[in-house]
Design a protein around this motif. Structure first.
Motif, PDB file in Angstrom:
ATOM      1  N   PRO A 218       3.379   1.074 -11.388  1.00 29.24           N
ATOM      2  CA  PRO A 218       4.116   0.535 -10.244  1.00 29.24           C
ATOM      3  C   PRO A 218       5.041   1.549  -9.582  1.00 29.24           C
ATOM      4  CG  PRO A 218       4.874  -0.454 -12.301  1.00 29.24           C
ATOM      5  CD  PRO A 218       3.693   0.412 -12.615  1.00 29.24           C
ATOM      6  N   HIS A 219       5.383   2.626 -10.285  1.00 27.03           N
ATOM      7  CA  HIS A 219       6.274   3.611  -9.683  1.00 27.03           C
ATOM      8  C   HIS A 219       5.597   4.410  -8.578  1.00 27.03           C
ATOM      9  CE1 HIS A 219       9.384   2.724 -12.545  1.00 27.03           C
ATOM     10  NE2 HIS A 219       8.518   2.862 -13.523  1.00 27.03           N
ATOM     11  N   TRP A 220       4.262   4.428  -8.576  1.00 25.63           N
ATOM     12  CA  TRP A 220       3.530   5.136  -7.530  1.00 25.63           C
ATOM     13  C   TRP A 220       3.351   4.290  -6.278  1.00 25.63           C
ATOM     14  CZ3 TRP A 220       1.824  10.109  -7.383  1.00 25.63           C
ATOM     15  CH2 TRP A 220       1.921  10.838  -8.573  1.00 25.63           C
ATOM     16  N   LEU A 221       3.517   2.983  -6.385  1.00 27.41           N
ATOM     17  CA  LEU A 221       3.280   2.099  -5.255  1.00 27.41           C
ATOM     18  C   LEU A 221       4.302   2.325  -4.153  1.00 27.41           C
ATOM     19  CD1 LEU A 221       2.401  -1.194  -7.120  1.00 27.41           C
ATOM     20  CD2 LEU A 221       0.839   0.387  -5.994  1.00 27.41           C
ATOM     21  N   LYS A 222       3.813   2.256  -2.936  1.00 21.57           N
ATOM     22  CA  LYS A 222       4.657   2.476  -1.761  1.00 21.57           C
ATOM     23  C   LYS A 222       4.436   1.342  -0.778  1.00 21.57           C
ATOM     24  CE  LYS A 222       5.559   6.833  -3.012  1.00 21.57           C
ATOM     25  NZ  LYS A 222       6.833   7.198  -3.563  1.00 21.57           N
TER      26      LYS A 222
ATOM     27  N   VAL B 115       5.637 -10.075  -2.208  1.00 20.57           N
ATOM     28  CA  VAL B 115       5.740  -8.618  -2.238  1.00 20.57           C
ATOM     29  C   VAL B 115       5.314  -7.994  -0.921  1.00 20.57           C
ATOM     30  CG1 VAL B 115       4.838  -6.534  -3.324  1.00 20.57           C
ATOM     31  CG2 VAL B 115       5.493  -8.471  -4.729  1.00 20.57           C
ATOM     32  N   GLY B 116       4.279  -8.490  -0.284  1.00 22.70           N
ATOM     33  CA  GLY B 116       3.759  -7.876   0.937  1.00 22.70           C
ATOM     34  C   GLY B 116       2.722  -6.826   0.594  1.00 22.70           C
ATOM     35  N   GLU B 117       2.290  -6.063   1.592  1.00 24.53           N
ATOM     36  CA  GLU B 117       1.256  -5.050   1.361  1.00 24.53           C
ATOM     37  C   GLU B 117       1.854  -3.837   0.675  1.00 24.53           C
ATOM     38  OE1 GLU B 117      -2.067  -4.294   4.010  1.00 24.53           O
ATOM     39  OE2 GLU B 117      -0.950  -5.483   5.485  1.00 24.53           O
ATOM     40  N   LEU B 118       1.154  -3.358  -0.343  1.00 21.26           N
ATOM     41  CA  LEU B 118       1.557  -2.156  -1.067  1.00 21.26           C
ATOM     42  C   LEU B 118       0.420  -1.151  -1.024  1.00 21.26           C
ATOM     43  CD1 LEU B 118       3.235  -3.767  -4.200  1.00 21.26           C
ATOM     44  CD2 LEU B 118       4.342  -2.843  -2.170  1.00 21.26           C
ATOM     45  N   TYR B 119       0.773   0.107  -1.158  1.00 25.29           N
ATOM     46  CA  TYR B 119      -0.202   1.185  -1.058  1.00 25.29           C
ATOM     47  C   TYR B 119      -0.025   2.140  -2.225  1.00 25.29           C
ATOM     48  CZ  TYR B 119      -0.515  -0.697   3.603  1.00 25.29           C
ATOM     49  OH  TYR B 119      -0.676  -1.544   4.658  1.00 25.29           O
ATOM     50  N   MET B 120      -1.136   2.748  -2.632  1.00 25.90           N
ATOM     51  CA  MET B 120      -1.140   3.701  -3.732  1.00 25.90           C
ATOM     52  C   MET B 120      -1.670   5.027  -3.205  1.00 25.90           C
ATOM     53  SD  MET B 120      -0.757   4.027  -7.003  1.00 25.90           S
ATOM     54  CE  MET B 120      -1.434   4.521  -8.545  1.00 25.90           C
ATOM     55  N   PRO B 121      -0.911   6.100  -3.285  1.00 18.82           N
ATOM     56  CA  PRO B 121      -1.434   7.393  -2.846  1.00 18.82           C
ATOM     57  C   PRO B 121      -2.718   7.724  -3.616  1.00 18.82           C
ATOM     58  CG  PRO B 121       0.922   7.531  -3.233  1.00 18.82           C
ATOM     59  CD  PRO B 121       0.474   6.196  -3.743  1.00 18.82           C
TER      60      PRO B 121
ATOM     61  N   CYS C  39      10.953  11.008   5.142  1.00 14.88           N
ATOM     62  CA  CYS C  39      10.168  10.874   6.378  1.00 14.88           C
ATOM     63  C   CYS C  39       8.695  11.237   6.186  1.00 14.88           C
ATOM     64  CB  CYS C  39      10.758  11.694   7.511  1.00 14.88           C
ATOM     65  SG  CYS C  39      12.452  11.257   7.926  1.00 14.88           S
ATOM     66  N   THR C  40       8.113  10.888   5.055  1.00 12.90           N
ATOM     67  CA  THR C  40       6.689  11.121   4.822  1.00 12.90           C
ATOM     68  C   THR C  40       5.880  10.033   5.511  1.00 12.90           C
ATOM     69  OG1 THR C  40       7.104  12.185   2.702  1.00 12.90           O
ATOM     70  CG2 THR C  40       4.893  11.310   3.054  1.00 12.90           C
ATOM     71  N   LEU C  41       5.001  10.422   6.410  1.00 11.10           N
ATOM     72  CA  LEU C  41       4.188   9.453   7.144  1.00 11.10           C
ATOM     73  C   LEU C  41       2.971   9.040   6.328  1.00 11.10           C
ATOM     74  CD1 LEU C  41       4.278  10.996  10.718  1.00 11.10           C
ATOM     75  CD2 LEU C  41       5.647   9.101   9.823  1.00 11.10           C
ATOM     76  N   ALA C  42       2.563   7.801   6.504  1.00 10.55           N
ATOM     77  CA  ALA C  42       1.414   7.251   5.788  1.00 10.55           C
ATOM     78  C   ALA C  42       0.136   7.441   6.601  1.00 10.55           C
ATOM     79  CB  ALA C  42       1.632   5.773   5.516  1.00 10.55           C
ATOM     80  N   TYR C  43      -0.955   7.625   5.902  1.00 12.14           N
ATOM     81  CA  TYR C  43      -2.291   7.587   6.495  1.00 12.14           C
ATOM     82  C   TYR C  43      -3.097   6.635   5.619  1.00 12.14           C
ATOM     83  CZ  TYR C  43      -6.935   8.903   8.055  1.00 12.14           C
ATOM     84  OH  TYR C  43      -8.209   8.878   8.538  1.00 12.14           O
TER      85      TYR C  43
END
Length: 87
Positions: A1-5, A28-34, A56-60
């Motif tokens: 879970p620490h990797w989830l963004k 929780v809403g939508e979560l993303y994993m690098p 300020c890291t942008l998501a793709y």
């Protein structure tokens, strides 16, 4: 879970877990994993901050079928099946 963004309104990756856990999973809403597919960072920033996730890291966001994480023989087998199916 620490990797989830999660992704804020500006499209930046932010840690999802800060503070108390939500009462319900549905809250929780939508979560993303690098997935490690793409990292773009200035060399001087990486050297200075020692992270691929400075402020300020942008998501793709990539679709799941393009984000296969292969860490085991089973996952490699699944990735092969997906590739063969797309021919």
């Amino acid at each position: 879970p620490h990797w989830l963004k999660s992704i804020n309104e500006q499209g930046e990756l932010v840690p999802w877990f800060e503070g108390n856990l939500p009462d319900r999973r549905q809250s929780v809403g939508e979560l993303y994993m690098p997935n490690g597919a793409i990292y773009m960072i200035a060399v001087d920033v990486l050297r200075k901050q020692h992270t691929f996730y400075p402020g300020c890291t942008l998501a793709y966001v990539m679709p799941p079928e393009r984000s296969i994480d292969v860490d085991s023989a089973w996952e490699f087998y699944l990735a092969q099946l997906i590739l063969m199916d797309q021919r």
